[in-house]
Write an enzyme that holds these catalytic residues in place. Structure first.
Site, short mmCIF file in Angstrom:
data_model
loop_
_atom_site.label_atom_id
_atom_site.label_comp_id
_atom_site.label_asym_id
_atom_site.label_seq_id
_atom_site.Cartn_x
_atom_site.Cartn_y
_atom_site.Cartn_z
N LYS A 209 -12.80 40.22 -2.55
CA LYS A 209 -12.63 40.94 -1.27
C LYS A 209 -12.75 42.43 -1.58
CE LYS A 209 -9.72 43.15 0.91
NZ LYS A 209 -10.65 44.09 1.56
N GLU A 290 -2.59 46.68 -10.85
CA GLU A 290 -2.57 48.07 -11.32
C GLU A 290 -2.48 48.98 -10.10
OE1 GLU A 290 -2.05 48.98 -14.37
OE2 GLU A 290 -1.95 46.84 -14.75
N CYS A 324 -6.25 57.45 -9.96
CA CYS A 324 -4.85 57.07 -10.19
C CYS A 324 -4.27 57.89 -11.33
CB CYS A 324 -4.76 55.59 -10.49
SG CYS A 324 -5.83 55.12 -11.86
N GLU A 420 2.87 59.67 -4.16
CA GLU A 420 1.46 59.79 -4.52
C GLU A 420 0.68 60.33 -3.32
OE1 GLU A 420 -1.08 56.23 -5.08
OE2 GLU A 420 -1.84 57.17 -6.90
P1 NAP Z 1 -5.15 50.11 -1.15
O1 NAP Z 1 -5.09 50.67 0.20
O2 NAP Z 1 -3.93 49.50 -1.73
O3 NAP Z 1 -6.34 49.02 -1.14
C1 NAP Z 1 -6.72 48.34 -2.31
C2 NAP Z 1 -7.36 47.02 -1.92
O4 NAP Z 1 -6.37 46.18 -1.34
C3 NAP Z 1 -8.47 47.16 -0.88
O5 NAP Z 1 -9.50 46.25 -1.19
C4 NAP Z 1 -7.76 46.77 0.40
O6 NAP Z 1 -8.62 46.27 1.39
C5 NAP Z 1 -6.88 45.66 -0.13
N1 NAP Z 1 -5.77 45.27 0.76
C6 NAP Z 1 -5.15 46.00 1.71
N2 NAP Z 1 -4.17 45.26 2.29
C7 NAP Z 1 -4.18 44.05 1.69
C8 NAP Z 1 -3.42 42.86 1.84
N3 NAP Z 1 -2.42 42.75 2.71
N4 NAP Z 1 -3.72 41.81 1.05
C9 NAP Z 1 -4.70 41.87 0.15
N5 NAP Z 1 -5.46 42.96 -0.03
C10 NAP Z 1 -5.20 44.05 0.72
O7 NAP Z 1 -5.65 51.21 -2.22
P2 NAP Z 1 -6.94 52.11 -2.12
O8 NAP Z 1 -6.73 53.17 -1.11
O9 NAP Z 1 -8.17 51.28 -2.04
O10 NAP Z 1 -6.95 52.76 -3.58
C11 NAP Z 1 -6.17 53.86 -3.92
C12 NAP Z 1 -4.94 53.41 -4.69
O11 NAP Z 1 -5.33 52.69 -5.84
C13 NAP Z 1 -4.11 54.58 -5.21
O12 NAP Z 1 -2.76 54.27 -5.04
C14 NAP Z 1 -4.47 54.62 -6.69
O13 NAP Z 1 -3.50 55.22 -7.51
C15 NAP Z 1 -4.65 53.17 -6.99
N6 NAP Z 1 -5.47 52.94 -8.17
C16 NAP Z 1 -4.86 52.52 -9.31
C17 NAP Z 1 -5.59 52.33 -10.47
C18 NAP Z 1 -4.92 51.87 -11.74
O14 NAP Z 1 -5.62 51.48 -12.67
N7 NAP Z 1 -3.61 51.90 -11.82
C19 NAP Z 1 -6.96 52.57 -10.46
C20 NAP Z 1 -7.56 52.99 -9.27
C21 NAP Z 1 -6.81 53.17 -8.13
P3 NAP Z 1 -9.00 47.17 2.67
O15 NAP Z 1 -9.81 48.30 2.11
O16 NAP Z 1 -9.78 46.23 3.50
O17 NAP Z 1 -7.71 47.61 3.28
#
Ligand code: NAP
Length: 520
Positions: A209, A290, A324, A420
């Protein structure tokens, strides 16, 4: 087949005219392909639905990068059933074949490197070098995991266990089952590729997804894996909003594991939902999650403050602070605080902001309107908690551009220092001495990356022992982990510390079976 030793993909030197020309050509090619419609991919079917997701260019939001059919729950169910059926054969496919396909995927990505980077520029607003690093990391993940799978599945299963008279014993690694892979948008090729190939090369099948902000790069990856020979049904491409199909996929009884990278909020929800028993599910789901960070760089008294300022600037504002690992707190000891601030202001004000496909810009846009508004809200809160040293507003009329913003005098326990922000906002915090700086650095719920600049080996040693983060960097920036070199993953609310790009990562996608045979 035995693959040669792993080597990181070289980053492109865009000061060379031939590399600039190649990237210009790739951008022009991608421009001519914008706006096309893309189907779901389930098994061998290409499925089009009336409900569409639009991927927009954050540098020019009126530019549609592509449209994507969205899955509903019925199609998500079909993808799960397809992946489950494909597992029967894929899990028995010789590991050498899976490894060869993975290495082939890396080779195709390398051939199409600039084109992939051009898509990244358009879809998520990365500048040339940032996009190039994303593509190189995707290639690295493929090459690295191919080699580790070779060792894991080709190694001597008997040598892993102690010998005993009268028995032949072995411990072998086998796949888990169907994995739901949920990547974020900020490394739209690298993270999608890393989590997907780690799942596939170990013999699992996948329902992918993609992020609703970066379906194009996930689709490009799907096509490359298809061209590399991964059979239909092994990987299924199912765009759709997290809220519409995310919970369904996570709670599905056939889901054996979830590989997630994204925010703390969504990661915790997935972890909670996956833990709940559901009818028909006969295993404890594994969650590799992560999540976010609130990464700090501690600046002690140093001989060369300019180096520290440069590292903080790059770590805070590279890709608009949307990593991140980005430095979002600079914690500076009192004795150099004022000098640090004055050098930092001068350096940050040199940053040029604008469309990410123009190579003269160092910073592009933030990902979307929601993000722009949320970051602006934090900047407003910062104006109350501290003092704006530089920036503090919108950078250009079109696109989601923000000025690189530094807020000084932020309290260590305030909103700006704890939450964050995920944008180009750096909080500067004053500490009375090095010990207090470390205490502030550890004082959040996260624990992803951290950095320390100091001339004093004893203080660096102390930081190595007590700065509680998954990736600690000494006298360098806290971003830019290389696959194989800096295995990556965070502590506490930053995630399950899976150490992507590290020697143990693939174990998370397998289970070990011990077989004992009486021979006497
Ligand atoms: P996000 O809003 O949490 O979304 C991540 C993924 O989860 C997207 O594919 C999103 O889909 C999906 N998602 C949302 N709600 C869901 C649910 N209820 N069930 C299953 N999947 C769901 O994060 P983001 O804005 O894409 O990315 C930024 C975040 O990622 C930041 O917090 C960053 O720190 C973190 N990050 C961490 C790392 C690491 O290695 N620690 C690396 C990169 C990024 P939709 O787009 O369709 O909502």
């Amino acid at each position: 087949m035995s693959l040669p030793a792993f080597k990181n993909e070289a980053l492109t030197d865009f000061s060379r005219p031939e590399n600039r020309a190649a990237m210009e050509a790739a951008l022009a090619k991608v421009k001519s392909e914008l706006g096309r419609d893309h189907p779901l991919r389930i098994g061998s079917e290409k499925i089009t639905t009336p409900d569409k997701l639009k991927s927009l260019n954050p540098s020019r939001p009126s530019e549609v990068v592509g449209t994507f059919s969205k899955a509903d729950v019925a199609l998500a169910e079909k993808a799960m059933q397809t992946a489950s059926a494909a597992f029967e054969t894929w899990s028995r496919t010789p590991a050498a074949d899976r490894v060869a396909m993975t290495a082939r995927a890396a080779a195709i990505m390398r051939e199409r490197k600039h084109e992939l980077s051009a898509w990244i520029c358009h879809e998520v607003g990365k500048t040339w070098p940032e996009a190039d690093a994303d593509t190189a990391e995707a290639i690295d993940f493929a090459e690295y995991y191919a080699r580790h799978a070779e060792a894991l599945f080709g190694g001597d299963a008997h040598a892993r266990v102690a010998p005993i008279a009268g028995e032949k014993n072995e411990m072998r690694y086998i796949p888990l089952g169907v994995g739901v892979v949920i990547p974020p948008w900020n490394f739209p090729l690298a993270i999608a590729t890393g989590m997907t190939l780690a799942s596939l090369v170990t013999g699992n099948t996948v329902v992918l997804k993609p992020s609703s902000d970066s379906p194009m790069l996930a689709y490009r990856m799907y096509e490359i894996l298809e061209a590399a020979g991964f059979p239909a049904g092994v990987l299924n491409f199912v765009p759709g909003s997290g809220s519409a199909i995310g919970d369904f996929l996570v709670t599905h009884p056939k889901t054996r594991f979830v590989a997630f990278t994204g925010s703390k909020e969504v990661g915790l929800r997935i972890n909670e939902l996956a833990a709940k028993p559901v009818k028909g599910c006969i295993w404890i789901k594994r969650v590799v999650a992560e999540m976010g960070g609130k990464d700090a760089m501690v600046i002690d008294k140093v001989a060369d403050l300019d180096r520290a300022v440069e590292a903080v600037t790059v770590a805070a504002f590279g890709y608009q602070g949307q990593k991140c690992s980005a430095c979002s707190r600079a914690i500076v000891v009192e004795s150099v605080y004022d000098e640090f601030l004055s050098k930092l202001k001068a350096r940050v004000e040199k940053i040029k902001v604008g469309a990410s496909d123009d190579p003269s810009n160092y910073m592009g846009p933030v990902i979307n309107k929601g993000s722009f508004d949320s970051i602006t809200g934090y900047i407003e809160a910062g104006k109350k908690e501290g003092t704006v040293l530089t920036g503090g507003g919108r950078a250009a009329a079109d696109g989601y551009f923000l000025q690189p913003t530094v807020i000084a005098g932020v309290p260590a326990t305030g909103k700006l220092a704890q939450e964050e922000i995920f944008g180009p906002v750096l909080s500067v915090i004053k500490a009375k001495d090095f010990d207090q700086a470390l205490e502030f650095a550890n004082n959040t719920e996260f624990g992803l990356t951290g950095g320390v600049f100091s001339d004093d080996p004893a203080r660096l040693k102390k930081a190595s022992e007590s700065f509680h983060v998954g990736n600690l960097y000494l006298n360098r920036k806290c971003t830019g982990a290389f696959v194989g070199v800096h295995p990556f993953g965070g502590f506490n609310m930053s995630g399950t510390d899976s150490k992507a790009g590290g020697p143990d990562y693939l174990l998370l996608f397998t289970q070990a079976k011990t077989i004992s045979e009486k021979i006497a």
